[in-house]
Design a protein around this motif. Structure first.
Motif, PDB file in Angstrom:
ATOM      1  N   ASP A 117      35.113  40.216  -5.881  1.00  0.00           N
ATOM      2  CA  ASP A 117      35.945  40.631  -4.823  1.00  0.00           C
ATOM      3  C   ASP A 117      37.453  40.753  -4.825  1.00  0.00           C
ATOM      4  OD1 ASP A 117      33.520  40.818  -3.540  1.00  0.00           O
ATOM      5  OD2 ASP A 117      33.574  38.887  -2.498  1.00  0.00           O
ATOM      6  N   LYS A 165      29.064  48.822   6.373  1.00  0.00           N
ATOM      7  CA  LYS A 165      28.281  49.579   5.601  1.00  0.00           C
ATOM      8  C   LYS A 165      27.666  50.841   6.109  1.00  0.00           C
ATOM      9  CE  LYS A 165      23.743  49.156   3.278  1.00  0.00           C
ATOM     10  NZ  LYS A 165      22.569  48.093   3.242  1.00  0.00           N
ATOM     11  N   TYR A 172      30.493  53.206   5.100  1.00  0.00           N
ATOM     12  CA  TYR A 172      30.455  53.443   3.468  1.00  0.00           C
ATOM     13  C   TYR A 172      29.586  54.174   3.132  1.00  0.00           C
ATOM     14  CZ  TYR A 172      29.653  51.849  -1.204  1.00  0.00           C
ATOM     15  OH  TYR A 172      29.232  51.535  -2.700  1.00  0.00           O
ATOM     16  N   LYS A 173      28.363  54.270   3.861  1.00  0.00           N
ATOM     17  CA  LYS A 173      27.220  55.206   3.373  1.00  0.00           C
ATOM     18  C   LYS A 173      27.544  56.623   3.969  1.00  0.00           C
ATOM     19  CE  LYS A 173      23.988  52.263   1.801  1.00  0.00           C
ATOM     20  NZ  LYS A 173      22.836  52.645   1.056  1.00  0.00           N
ATOM     21  N   GLN A 201      30.660  57.787   4.160  1.00  0.00           N
ATOM     22  CA  GLN A 201      31.642  58.339   3.443  1.00  0.00           C
ATOM     23  C   GLN A 201      31.249  58.669   2.024  1.00  0.00           C
ATOM     24  OE1 GLN A 201      34.911  58.613   4.851  1.00  0.00           O
ATOM     25  NE2 GLN A 201      35.369  59.999   3.183  1.00  0.00           N
ATOM     26  N   LEU A 202      29.969  58.116   1.531  1.00  0.00           N
ATOM     27  CA  LEU A 202      29.525  58.212   0.055  1.00  0.00           C
ATOM     28  C   LEU A 202      28.873  59.653   0.164  1.00  0.00           C
ATOM     29  CD1 LEU A 202      28.913  56.690  -2.467  1.00  0.00           C
ATOM     30  CD2 LEU A 202      26.756  55.834  -1.205  1.00  0.00           C
ATOM     31  N   ARG A 203      28.470  59.864   1.481  1.00  0.00           N
ATOM     32  CA  ARG A 203      27.863  61.312   1.353  1.00  0.00           C
ATOM     33  C   ARG A 203      28.708  62.502   2.036  1.00  0.00           C
ATOM     34  NH1 ARG A 203      23.889  61.755  -2.107  1.00  0.00           N
ATOM     35  NH2 ARG A 203      22.303  60.329  -1.700  1.00  0.00           N
ATOM     36  N   ARG A 204      29.988  62.071   2.260  1.00  0.00           N
ATOM     37  CA  ARG A 204      30.694  63.019   2.502  1.00  0.00           C
ATOM     38  C   ARG A 204      31.330  63.818   1.479  1.00  0.00           C
ATOM     39  NH1 ARG A 204      34.303  61.159   7.291  1.00  0.00           N
ATOM     40  NH2 ARG A 204      32.024  61.167   8.037  1.00  0.00           N
ATOM     41  N   ALA A 258      38.027  58.555  -3.081  1.00  0.00           N
ATOM     42  CA  ALA A 258      36.871  59.001  -2.436  1.00  0.00           C
ATOM     43  C   ALA A 258      36.719  58.535  -1.100  1.00  0.00           C
ATOM     44  CB  ALA A 258      35.561  58.051  -3.101  1.00  0.00           C
ATOM     45  N   LEU A 303      36.709  56.068   0.053  1.00  0.00           N
ATOM     46  CA  LEU A 303      36.114  54.680   0.340  1.00  0.00           C
ATOM     47  C   LEU A 303      36.885  53.450   0.204  1.00  0.00           C
ATOM     48  CD1 LEU A 303      32.815  55.595  -1.818  1.00  0.00           C
ATOM     49  CD2 LEU A 303      32.751  54.885   0.376  1.00  0.00           C
ATOM     50  N   GLY A 304      38.114  53.655  -0.398  1.00  0.00           N
ATOM     51  CA  GLY A 304      38.946  52.597  -0.717  1.00  0.00           C
ATOM     52  C   GLY A 304      39.199  51.481   0.309  1.00  0.00           C
ATOM     53  N   GLU A 326      35.793  49.807   1.459  1.00  0.00           N
ATOM     54  CA  GLU A 326      35.347  48.763   0.275  1.00  0.00           C
ATOM     55  C   GLU A 326      36.182  47.732   0.350  1.00  0.00           C
ATOM     56  OE1 GLU A 326      33.112  48.783  -1.733  1.00  0.00           O
ATOM     57  OE2 GLU A 326      33.769  47.575  -3.405  1.00  0.00           O
ATOM     58  N   ARG A 368      35.062  45.403   3.361  1.00  0.00           N
ATOM     59  CA  ARG A 368      33.672  44.809   3.174  1.00  0.00           C
ATOM     60  C   ARG A 368      33.971  43.565   2.461  1.00  0.00           C
ATOM     61  NH1 ARG A 368      29.047  48.580   1.125  1.00  0.00           N
ATOM     62  NH2 ARG A 368      27.739  47.260   2.294  1.00  0.00           N
ATOM     63  N   PHE A 387      36.744  61.175 -11.199  1.00  0.00           N
ATOM     64  CA  PHE A 387      36.437  62.603 -11.096  1.00  0.00           C
ATOM     65  C   PHE A 387      36.306  63.337 -12.653  1.00  0.00           C
ATOM     66  CE2 PHE A 387      37.347  61.344  -6.941  1.00  0.00           C
ATOM     67  CZ  PHE A 387      36.204  61.218  -6.223  1.00  0.00           C
ATOM     68  N   THR A 422      35.734  52.728  -6.413  1.00  0.00           N
ATOM     69  CA  THR A 422      35.000  53.527  -5.213  1.00  0.00           C
ATOM     70  C   THR A 422      35.018  54.982  -5.843  1.00  0.00           C
ATOM     71  OG1 THR A 422      37.088  53.578  -3.811  1.00  0.00           O
ATOM     72  CG2 THR A 422      35.483  52.209  -3.280  1.00  0.00           C
ATOM     73  N   SER A 423      35.925  55.461  -6.535  1.00  0.00           N
ATOM     74  CA  SER A 423      35.774  57.102  -6.831  1.00  0.00           C
ATOM     75  C   SER A 423      34.674  57.216  -8.066  1.00  0.00           C
ATOM     76  CB  SER A 423      36.916  57.704  -7.440  1.00  0.00           C
ATOM     77  OG  SER A 423      37.948  56.872  -8.045  1.00  0.00           O
ATOM     78  N   LYS A 439      31.342  57.203  -6.156  1.00  0.00           N
ATOM     79  CA  LYS A 439      31.093  58.688  -5.573  1.00  0.00           C
ATOM     80  C   LYS A 439      30.743  59.339  -6.720  1.00  0.00           C
ATOM     81  CE  LYS A 439      32.224  61.269  -2.083  1.00  0.00           C
ATOM     82  NZ  LYS A 439      32.213  61.306  -0.687  1.00  0.00           N
TER      83      LYS A 439
END
Lengths: 174, 128
Positions: free
Chosen positions: A51, A121, A124-125, A127-130, A139, A141-142, A145, A148, B38, B70-71, B74
């Protein structure tokens, strides 16, 4: 400068690692390796090591990517600190944010801070798919993450600077 | 048209890459948090896309990625999407993802990837 006094101050504040300057990838990587080695020798909980390392990487890479994207010439005003108080780790990251970006960043942080673990969560999911935007280096996602991994809602502040920009400080407790 | 093996040695922030077109085994092992994930993954994804386009060799993705920024997450999702599409199109595709058994965070990450696909996906704890 009395280095002994400075060292004692750092120790009293529980600071394990502090770096201020311009973040290059090699510095992020070297510090990361040092952080992980230290934690592996001092910490028995593998999850805590992961973490702290993960939050450190995301926070430092956010700072670096932002400075690059905005072409900041004063990116040496960035700082990252890892501290331990009682049984909790804290990761701090600070950098200069352009005036035009503070509002959006604050909104994103407030949104993330208001989410519980299951909402995080889901975000996160999502954003993972965007699809990634053309000018996004990360991404997106930072922050999710980081939230989390945190054991408490993220804390942040903006300190106004004379030129209209702001100094952004983030504190993440693990 | 034949496709060459792809091998990249690990660095502090990128995993070992071993893609073998003859056996269909695609290996990624280590940690991934490069400056630009990427850019790192783009040629890997192009290799996999080209490989899946032709041939019938069963594909086994042997992943031992214990930490991804995180990248990288992805990009690995993009890799799994390619494998999933091939699986749905009838290619035999399997994912075997191993993680150190004491690393709960790695397990959680792998489980969340598994939730995103329907292809055969095995999570393998590795004793220390």
């Amino acid at each position: 400068m009395n280095l002994f006094a400075l060292k004692e101050q750092l120790r009293e504040a529980g600071i394990l690692i502090s770096f201020t300057g311009s973040f290059s990838h090699s510095i992020i990587e070297e510090l990361g390796t040092a952080v992980k080695k230290y934690l592996e020798s001092a910490e028995t909980h593998k999850s805590a090591i992961m973490d702290v390392f993960s939050v450190y990487i995301e926070a430092a890479q956010n700072v670096r990517n932002y400075a690059e994207r905005r072409g900041q010439s004063d990116a040496d005003a960035s700082i990252v600190v890892i501290a331990k108080r009682d049984s909790h780790y804290r990761i701090y990251a600070g950098n200069v944010v352009e005036a035009a970006d503070t509002e959006a960043l604050g909104r994103r942080l407030d949104a993330v801070a208001a989410m519980d673990k299951s909402a995080l969560k889901a975000a996160y999911k999502d954003q993972l798919r965007r699809e990634r935007g053309p000018d996004e280096s990360g991404a997106g996602l930072g922050l999710i993450e980081i939230a989390r991994r945190a054991t408490r809602p993220l804390e942040y502040s903006f300190t106004p600077l004379a030129d209209g920009r702001a100094y952004f400080s983030l504190c993440v407790e693990i | 048209m034949s496709i060459d093996k792809l091998h990249l040695a690990a660095t502090a922030s990128t995993p070992t890459v071993d893609f073998d077109p003859d056996t269909g085994v695609l290996q990624l092992a280590g940690e991934s948090y490069p400056e630009n994930a990427f850019d790192f993954f783009r040629p890997l994804l192009a290799w996999v896309a080209a490989y899946l386009e032709h041939g019938t060799t069963p594909v086994v993705a042997e992943l031992a990625l214990s930490y991804l920024n995180t990248s990288s997450i992805k990009s690995v999702m993009d890799l799994l999407d390619l494998l999933e599409a091939a699986h749905r199109a009838g290619r035999t595709v399997t994912v075997r993802w191993s993680y150190p058994e004491d690393n709960d965070r790695a397990l959680e990450m792998v489980e969340e990837f598994k939730e995103e696909v329907t292809l055969p996906f095995f999570i393998v704890p590795v004793a220390l």
